[in-house]
Structure formats: structure tokens, C-alpha cells
Motif scaffolding. Structure first.
Motif, PDB file in Angstrom:
ATOM      1  N   LEU A  35       0.803  -0.999   0.398  1.00 12.23           N
ATOM      2  CA  LEU A  35      -0.409  -0.321   0.402  1.00 12.23           C
ATOM      3  C   LEU A  35       0.796   1.342  -0.522  1.00 12.23           C
ATOM      4  O   LEU A  35       0.174   2.007   0.159  1.00 12.23           O
ATOM      5  CB  LEU A  35      -0.554  -0.458   1.371  1.00 12.23           C
ATOM      6  N   GLU A  36       1.661   0.950  -0.494  1.00 11.44           N
ATOM      7  CA  GLU A  36       3.325   2.247  -0.108  1.00 11.44           C
ATOM      8  C   GLU A  36       4.228   1.931  -0.889  1.00 11.44           C
ATOM      9  O   GLU A  36       5.057   0.839  -0.991  1.00 11.44           O
ATOM     10  CB  GLU A  36       3.511   2.413   1.361  1.00 11.44           C
ATOM     11  N   PRO A  37       4.829   2.907  -1.400  1.00 12.59           N
ATOM     12  CA  PRO A  37       5.831   2.387  -3.124  1.00 12.59           C
ATOM     13  C   PRO A  37       7.435   2.246  -2.606  1.00 12.59           C
ATOM     14  O   PRO A  37       7.683   1.244  -2.863  1.00 12.59           O
ATOM     15  CB  PRO A  37       5.525   3.898  -4.292  1.00 12.59           C
ATOM     16  N   MET A  38       7.100   2.971  -1.975  1.00 16.36           N
ATOM     17  CA  MET A  38       8.852   2.820  -0.980  1.00 16.36           C
ATOM     18  C   MET A  38       8.742   1.672  -0.266  1.00 16.36           C
ATOM     19  O   MET A  38       9.865   0.974   0.176  1.00 16.36           O
ATOM     20  CB  MET A  38       9.252   3.909  -0.360  1.00 16.36           C
ATOM     21  N   GLU A  39       7.740   0.971   0.856  1.00 12.99           N
ATOM     22  CA  GLU A  39       7.637  -0.012   1.315  1.00 12.99           C
ATOM     23  C   GLU A  39       7.357  -1.634   0.573  1.00 12.99           C
ATOM     24  O   GLU A  39       8.348  -2.259   0.540  1.00 12.99           O
ATOM     25  CB  GLU A  39       6.304  -0.324   2.245  1.00 12.99           C
TER      26      GLU A  39
ATOM     27  N   VAL B 145       1.786  -5.421  -6.580  1.00 13.96           N
ATOM     28  CA  VAL B 145       1.305  -4.955  -7.366  1.00 13.96           C
ATOM     29  C   VAL B 145       1.544  -3.877  -5.718  1.00 13.96           C
ATOM     30  O   VAL B 145       0.904  -3.837  -4.831  1.00 13.96           O
ATOM     31  CB  VAL B 145       0.058  -5.423  -6.356  1.00 13.96           C
ATOM     32  N   THR B 146       1.197  -2.673  -6.237  1.00 14.29           N
ATOM     33  CA  THR B 146       1.513  -1.539  -5.302  1.00 14.29           C
ATOM     34  C   THR B 146       0.780   0.131  -5.787  1.00 14.29           C
ATOM     35  O   THR B 146       0.137   0.270  -6.927  1.00 14.29           O
ATOM     36  CB  THR B 146       3.139  -1.255  -5.496  1.00 14.29           C
ATOM     37  N   ASN B 147       0.919   0.669  -4.614  1.00 14.03           N
ATOM     38  CA  ASN B 147       0.543   2.083  -5.353  1.00 14.03           C
ATOM     39  C   ASN B 147       1.186   2.850  -5.190  1.00 14.03           C
ATOM     40  O   ASN B 147       2.631   3.062  -4.897  1.00 14.03           O
ATOM     41  CB  ASN B 147      -0.079   2.020  -3.384  1.00 14.03           C
ATOM     42  N   SER B 148       0.666   3.857  -6.078  1.00 11.64           N
ATOM     43  CA  SER B 148       2.129   5.163  -6.516  1.00 11.64           C
ATOM     44  C   SER B 148       1.605   6.475  -6.167  1.00 11.64           C
ATOM     45  O   SER B 148       2.554   6.749  -5.936  1.00 11.64           O
ATOM     46  CB  SER B 148       0.845   5.183  -7.949  1.00 11.64           C
TER      47      SER B 148
ATOM     48  N   ASN C 234       5.991   8.969   5.836  1.00 10.37           N
ATOM     49  CA  ASN C 234       5.754   9.050   7.142  1.00 10.37           C
ATOM     50  C   ASN C 234       7.216   9.362   7.763  1.00 10.37           C
ATOM     51  O   ASN C 234       7.274   8.982   8.692  1.00 10.37           O
ATOM     52  CB  ASN C 234       5.396   7.655   7.910  1.00 10.37           C
ATOM     53  N   ILE C 235       8.585   9.775   6.852  1.00 11.77           N
ATOM     54  CA  ILE C 235       9.779   9.546   7.560  1.00 11.77           C
ATOM     55  C   ILE C 235      10.451  11.362   6.920  1.00 11.77           C
ATOM     56  O   ILE C 235      10.255  12.112   5.986  1.00 11.77           O
ATOM     57  CB  ILE C 235      11.065   8.341   7.373  1.00 11.77           C
ATOM     58  N   PRO C 236      11.456  11.622   8.091  1.00 12.80           N
ATOM     59  CA  PRO C 236      12.271  12.977   7.585  1.00 12.80           C
ATOM     60  C   PRO C 236      13.479  12.837   5.963  1.00 12.80           C
ATOM     61  O   PRO C 236      12.485  14.209   4.843  1.00 12.80           O
ATOM     62  CB  PRO C 236      12.913  13.648   8.239  1.00 12.80           C
ATOM     63  N   ASN C 237      13.350  11.387   5.702  1.00 10.09           N
ATOM     64  CA  ASN C 237      14.335  11.326   4.417  1.00 10.09           C
ATOM     65  C   ASN C 237      13.511  10.531   3.797  1.00 10.09           C
ATOM     66  O   ASN C 237      14.804   9.498   2.874  1.00 10.09           O
ATOM     67  CB  ASN C 237      15.668  10.639   5.156  1.00 10.09           C
ATOM     68  N   TYR C 238      12.817  10.423   2.855  1.00 15.97           N
ATOM     69  CA  TYR C 238      11.822   9.605   2.717  1.00 15.97           C
ATOM     70  C   TYR C 238      12.158  10.076   1.181  1.00 15.97           C
ATOM     71  O   TYR C 238      12.228  10.778   0.364  1.00 15.97           O
ATOM     72  CB  TYR C 238      10.324   9.876   2.386  1.00 15.97           C
ATOM     73  N   PRO C 239      13.082   9.174   0.606  1.00 14.91           N
ATOM     74  CA  PRO C 239      13.401   9.707  -1.319  1.00 14.91           C
ATOM     75  C   PRO C 239      12.303  10.058  -1.794  1.00 14.91           C
ATOM     76  O   PRO C 239      11.167   9.819  -2.215  1.00 14.91           O
ATOM     77  CB  PRO C 239      14.215   7.841  -1.479  1.00 14.91           C
ATOM     78  N   GLU C 240      13.054  10.533  -3.051  1.00 15.86           N
ATOM     79  CA  GLU C 240      12.292  11.494  -3.965  1.00 15.86           C
ATOM     80  C   GLU C 240      11.239  10.643  -5.072  1.00 15.86           C
ATOM     81  O   GLU C 240      11.740   9.407  -5.142  1.00 15.86           O
ATOM     82  CB  GLU C 240      13.242  12.170  -4.952  1.00 15.86           C
ATOM     83  N   ILE C 241      10.017  11.013  -5.124  1.00 12.71           N
ATOM     84  CA  ILE C 241       9.543   9.906  -5.391  1.00 12.71           C
ATOM     85  C   ILE C 241      10.177   9.403  -6.743  1.00 12.71           C
ATOM     86  O   ILE C 241       9.545   7.945  -7.204  1.00 12.71           O
ATOM     87  CB  ILE C 241       7.678  10.440  -5.615  1.00 12.71           C
ATOM     88  N   GLU C 242      10.286   9.539  -7.790  1.00 10.44           N
ATOM     89  CA  GLU C 242      11.000  10.525  -8.920  1.00 10.44           C
ATOM     90  C   GLU C 242      11.912   8.995  -9.397  1.00 10.44           C
ATOM     91  O   GLU C 242      12.005   8.158  -9.553  1.00 10.44           O
ATOM     92  CB  GLU C 242      11.961  11.357  -9.525  1.00 10.44           C
ATOM     93  N   LYS C 243      13.045   8.799  -7.758  1.00 11.46           N
ATOM     94  CA  LYS C 243      13.760   7.674  -7.593  1.00 11.46           C
ATOM     95  C   LYS C 243      13.156   6.514  -7.419  1.00 11.46           C
ATOM     96  O   LYS C 243      12.927   5.311  -8.038  1.00 11.46           O
ATOM     97  CB  LYS C 243      15.029   7.777  -6.743  1.00 11.46           C
ATOM     98  N   VAL C 244      11.914   6.451  -6.063  1.00 16.42           N
ATOM     99  CA  VAL C 244      10.586   5.542  -5.899  1.00 16.42           C
ATOM    100  C   VAL C 244      10.537   4.695  -7.534  1.00 16.42           C
ATOM    101  O   VAL C 244      10.570   3.864  -7.856  1.00 16.42           O
ATOM    102  CB  VAL C 244      10.264   5.269  -5.187  1.00 16.42           C
TER     103      VAL C 244
END
Length: 193
Positions: A75-79, A94-97, A102-112
Motif C-alpha cells: 500500500l506504499e511504494p517505498m515499502e 502490486v503497489t500503490n503509486s 512518514n519519515i524525514p528522509n523519504y526518497p524523491e518519488i521519482e527515484k522510487v
């Protein structure tokens, strides 16, 4: 028949409901099932993960070895990326986009997204948006379940029956909303395969 599933996401997103519905469907299908405890911070906002194993033969362990998962439902792309080492080469993600930052150093979504794009077998969709169109953003987890249904190995009508069983005590409106969300996710996944 054997299907090993990793469920991942963030606490409060409805991972336990997905597991409960699949469990009910597996019982109706006459399958054996083992589920490992949900690991992680299950309160809202912490990362969570669970192993769910289904088989027509007895299952010895509730843990899925690395490289053996048939399916990751996230349900979370980085996870979803965190558990890729568990996915078989021919397995499906099968993942959510939509990220849950939920964390300060969440990677840029483009990298994910770049990492997700490398996978040959994936369905990536905005389950919140689809759930909103189906009637309630609270059914995002059931949209995700619908999108994953083609890869679980259990007939769609058994998954529907699982929803009726799990959500039945909440009333017919909740059941119908979840059935609509399931169908929306299922139909979209079928068109993306």
C-alpha cells in the motif's frame, strides 16, 4: 497450488483487513494458510509487513524465504521496494503509486518510481484515487486487494465472499462499498497486465 504473499505498507492502511479477506477466501477454497505476525510499527504511520502463505498442502513455516514470494501487495511504494529481495524472478508486485511520507528522509518519488519501472511484472496504481471514485478513500486497501486478486490463485467470487464475511457486521452499505472497490481494482489490474 502454492502462493507466498508479502503484505507491506504503513500502519493504519488496512494490511490486516487484506490478510483477513484473503484468509476467509482461502478457507472457502479449502486451502491451508499460515500468516506470520505483522512486523513493524503497526500504529498509524509506522512501516508494517506480514507474510501470508497459501497452499493446497500443509505448510511448515509461516515465513517466506528471500527470493520465494510469488506476490508483493504493498500500500506504499517505498515499502514495496524494501521487500523486493523476497520476490521471485517471475513474481508480481502490486503497489500503490501514492507515497505515504512518514519519515524525514523519504526518497524523491521519482527515484522510487525509477526503481519500480525496472520491474518486469508490476501493477502500479493510485488506489486512493480509485477508492474515491468507488465511493470512499477508506476502501483503498480493498482496491489494492482487487488489483492483486488475479495473482493470488483464489477465485474472484471467493474473495468477494471473504469481503462479505469480514465486513458483514458493519452493514450492507460498507459491504457494497468494499465490493465496488474490489471490482474497481480488479478491472484496472486486468487492463494493465
Amino acid at each position: 497450488m502454492k502462493t507466498d504473499i508479502i503484505l507491506s505498507g504503513v500502519g493504519g492502511q488496512g494490511i490486516l483487513s487484506i490478510a483477513a479477506v484473503i484468509g476467509e477466501a482461502a478457507l472457502k477454497e479449502g486451502l491451508y494458510m499460515k500468516q506470520a505476525e505483522v512486523h513493524g510499527m503497526s500504529q498509524r504511520g509506522g512501516d508494517v509487513q506480514s507474510n501470508l502463505r497459501l497452499s493446497d498442502e500443509p505448510i511448515a513455516s509461516d515465513l517466506i524465504p528471500k527470493g520465494h514470494a510469488d506476490l508483493i501487495i504493498s500500500l506504499e511504494p517505498m515499502e514495496s521496494l524494501r521487500y523486493l529481495p523476497y520476490l521471485k524472478k517471475e513474481g508480481w508486485l502490486v503497489t500503490n503509486s501514492r507515497p505515504f511520507v512518514n519519515i524525514p528522509n523519504y526518497p524523491e518519488i521519482e527515484k522510487v518510481n525509477a526503481e519500480l519501472d525496472k520491474l518486469p511484472h508490476k501493477v502500479v496504481l493510485d488506489v486512493e484515487e480509485i477508492a474515491k471514485e468507488a465511493g470512499s478513500v477508506r476502501a483503498a486497501n480493498i482496491v489494492m486487494l482487487g488489483a492483486a486478486t488475479p495473482f493470488i490463485g483464489i477465485e474472484y467470487d471467493k474473495i468477494e465472499a471473504g469481503i462479505r464475511q469480514i465486513f458483514g457486521r458493519k452493514g450492507e452499505d460498507i459491504v457494497n462499498m468494499n465490493l465496488k472497490a474490489l471490482k474497481a481494482g480488479y478491472d484496472l489490474a486486468q487492463s494493465l497486465r
